[in-house]
Write an enzyme that holds these catalytic residues in place. Structure first.
Site, PDB file in Angstrom:
ATOM      1  N   ASP A  46      46.977  66.682  52.221  1.00  0.00           N
ATOM      2  CA  ASP A  46      45.685  66.200  52.178  1.00  0.00           C
ATOM      3  C   ASP A  46      45.010  66.766  51.010  1.00  0.00           C
ATOM      4  OD1 ASP A  46      43.319  65.102  53.397  1.00  0.00           O
ATOM      5  OD2 ASP A  46      42.587  67.110  53.810  1.00  0.00           O
TER       6      ASP A  46
ATOM      7  N   ASP B 174      44.367  70.894  56.557  1.00  0.00           N
ATOM      8  CA  ASP B 174      43.385  71.743  57.038  1.00  0.00           C
ATOM      9  C   ASP B 174      42.332  71.391  57.874  1.00  0.00           C
ATOM     10  OD1 ASP B 174      41.700  70.640  55.364  1.00  0.00           O
ATOM     11  OD2 ASP B 174      40.405  72.264  54.622  1.00  0.00           O
TER      12      ASP B 174
END
Length: 691
Positions: free
Chosen positions: A380, A579
């Site tokens: 990401d 995250d």
């Protein structure tokens, strides 16, 4: 080795015979078994040596002949076999009762046979066939049974000491937490209290050079804190007001006043200890190989011992039956599968502990093993490649709206969102001393935007996808948005009362260690793909900066898992690093999920690996740790298999027809103990491996 075996008191595993480990990592290390084995060993040593001297003395010309010699051997060896070696017979019987033959099955059979035959021959020699007698006396093997028991005890002592070292990572983590905290009351008075008595909300003083007692935030003072024991990074981190502090880290030269936010089992340190302990007890898939071999190995060894004894009894040189007994005992002893059973769990325990020292937390052994096979890493952008702490850099308006109005209404709505970009907008408004009005009717569409009612006005904040759903034309702001995206910033549209009002420009700096980490991963042969819900132009700008060729942008949260699944369908072994809450499905879908420790609890719960400080270099270290650990396991398994493949034929007497050599049961016992110790020593090398 067998995590499914659980009981409420210390003891040995009925399947493998090894000592059970406490489930609570905070439990003080119980060395009672080690002390017991040491006591039995040191009592067994002189008795075994005297027995050996009596048995071998006549061959060396010593005046130790006579009927009394055999009785003396029996008196000296009996305490060794029946007392010092009693735990081995108990575990051997348990293995039979639970139908799980193991190393103690063979030890009990071998030493029991040698001692039992000798006792029978001493008491009732007339019942033995004449072909078995030597000068009218029965051959005695009291010295073999006693020395074997003593050597096995030595092996157990060395093994227990080494196993204690494998859990040193947990013990080192437990010792990080201080025992005393300096609590500050409302009047500013300080008093020392046990850390266990600290409550959430307490104010604590941390003096220079002291360890942080619990997790919390700085409310006054500034200092540099050494967090290397948790993150693996040596450089101290600057801490000032509102900065987070973790239990066990070491304060530098400044004095800090902190407020406790997480205490006891809720601290990051406690969670790390718990995770490491759980991972060390887990089983790697490769363990199935050892398990499947062990299932038939002991019965095969017993059969081999019987066949070898039968061959020697039928065609061996005289005394044939005596040779047959020696061969059977040697085969039983040398083939003990202790090295095979230790090969995998020892390496896993040391490897997981080493990872914890480097700030890489492994959830279970399966994740550690699978990580070695990963060839594709999906990452990401926000919070993984970037700092995850975006800041509002600019407000662009259109129509008749002014910056203050746009920012006030947008920040009011975003104050109800958990997204990092939302926090950046709210912090930006507060930095401009803007008071935020109340919001009602808050709603969100992950991957599109958020909305709400503020002071009777309808406010929507989101991306291009949101504008398309509202059928709004953003031409007036396209040039400004594209220019910011080309620099890697994110442009967020604000719609007030169904009218395009402006753009909020948010920038998130790339972590300084990201480029180095990506280069290391590429050098390791891993393909890196950036997967983000951000605008394609922004994502491409970040990709160009980092040298990433594979960039997939404008991906909805629910579609991230689908991208991972597609890569898996192409035959790739995928690790996913993220995250946020929106990364959790993809983390769960990937063969290995890697969560940034600076992210959300949901992401960490979905991942097999957690990087304590969210540094992407931790992934490179995790991959290297996995490869080294699996190589270490294969070395152990190879050694164990080769050892038994060579040892059993030697013990069966394959060299006797050519060289006249027959392996002594005592040598077989020493070799068996050496194999276990060598496997553990090889596993302990991981503690110093360079990652």
């Amino acid at each position: 080795m067998h995590p499914e075996i659980q009981q409420d008191h210390p003891g040995s595993c009925p399947k493998c015979g090894m000592a059970l480990e406490p489930r609570d990592p905070g439990t003080a290390h119980d060395d009672s078994e080690l002390r017991d084995m040491q006591r039995r060993f040191w009592i067994g040593v002189p008795l075994s040596l005297l027995t050996l001297l009596l048995a071998m003395g006549p061959m060396l010309g010593l005046p130790l002949h006579g009927a009394w010699n055999g009785w003396a051997q029996m008196l000296l060896s009996t305490p060794v076999v029946l007392w010092a070696g009693w735990p081995f017979f108990v575990r051997g019987w348990q293995s039979v009762r639970h139908r799980s033959p193991n190393m103690f099955t063979l030890i009990a059979l071998g030493t029991g046979a040698a001692y039992g035959f000798s006792l029978f021959g001493l008491l009732l020699p007339q019942w033995l066939p004449a072909s078995l007698l030597e000068h009218g006396n029965a051959p005695l093997y009291f010295e073999s049974s006693a020395v074997i028991i003593t050597l096995v005890l030595l092996g157990q002592v060395l093994e227990l000491r080494a196993r204690a070292q494998t859990s040193s990572a947990i013990q080192a983590l437990l010792q990080l937490a201080p025992r005393i905290a300096h609590r500050v009351d409302a009047d500013g008075n300080e008093s020392d209290v046990d850390v266990d008595q600290v409550q959430v909300g307490d104010r604590l003083r941390v003096r220079p050079g002291e360890k942080i007692p619990v997790d919390g935030i700085v409310i006054d003072g500034s200092s540099h804190v050494d967090e290397s024991m948790l993150s693996g990074e040596p450089a101290p981190v600057r801490k000032q007001q509102d900065a987070t502090l973790n239990a066990g880290t070491v304060n530098g030269t400044g004095s800090l006043l902190m407020q406790a936010e997480h205490v006891g089992a809720e601290t990051l340190l406690s969670q790390i200890v718990h995770m490491v302990a759980e991972a060390q007890r887990s089983r790697a898939p490769i363990q199935r190989l050892a398990d499947s071999v062990s299932a038939w190995f002991v019965p095969a060894v017993v059969a081999s011992a019987i066949i070898a004894a039968a061959v020697w009894a039928l065609v061996g040189p005289p005394p044939a039956l005596a040779h047959a007994l020696v061969v059977a005992v040697s085969v039983l002893i040398i083939a003990c599968p202790c090295a095979l059973g230790l090969a995998t769990p020892m390496s896993i325990m040391v490897g997981v502990g080493r990872g914890a020292r480097e700030g890489v937390l492994i959830r279970d052994a399966a994740a550690l093993e699978t990580l070695e096979k990963v060839d594709t890493l999906v990452v990401d952008k926000t919070g993984t490649l970037t700092e995850g702490k975006p800041s509002l850099t600019r407000v662009v308006t259109c129509a008749s709206f002014d910056e203050t109005t746009v920012l006030t209404l947008a920040a009011a709505v975003e104050s109800s969102s958990e997204h990092p970009l939302a926090r950046a907008i709210v912090d930006g408004a507060r930095a401009r001393d803007i008071a935020l009005p109340a919001v009602s009717g808050f709603g969100s569409d992950p991957g599109s935007g958020v909305w709400g009612q503020v002071d009777g006005r309808s406010v929507k904040i989101g991306n291009q996808r949101m504008l398309e759903s509202l059928s709004l034309d953003a031409t007036a702001l396209n040039d400004a948005a594209d220019a910011e995206r080309a620099q890697g910033a994110t442009a967020i549209h604000v719609v007030i009362d169904d009218t395009l009002a402006g753009l909020l420009i948010v920038a998130d700096a790339i972590k300084p260690t990201t480029a180095e980490a990506l280069q290391t991963l590429k050098s390791a042969g891993i393909r890196v793909i950036m997967l983000t819900g951000d605008n394609a132009r922004t994502a491409q700008a970040v990709g160009v900066t980092l040298g990433l060729d594979d960039v997939i942008a404008d991906v909805l949260p629910q579609d991230k898992a689908a991208v991972v699944k597609q890569l898996q369908a192409e035959g790739r072994v995928v690790a996913m690093a993220g995250d946020g809450v929106n990364d959790a499905p993809a983390l769960a879908q990937a063969q290995v999920g890697i969560a940034m420790g600076t992210g959300t609890d949901v992401a960490m719960e979905s991942a097999g690996v957690t990087l304590v400080k969210g540094d992407l270099r931790g992934i490179a270290r995790a991959v290297q740790l996995s490869r080294r650990t699996m190589r270490n396991i294969r070395q152990n398994l190879f050694f164990a298999f080769i050892y038994n493949a060579l040892g059993v034929p030697l013990a069966a007497g394959v060299l006797y027809p050519v060289f006249g050599l027959l392996l002594s049961p005592m040598i077989a016992s020493a070799a068996m103990s050496f194999s276990s110790v060598s496997v553990i020593a090889n596993a302990l090398r991981l503690r110093a491996a360079r990652l």
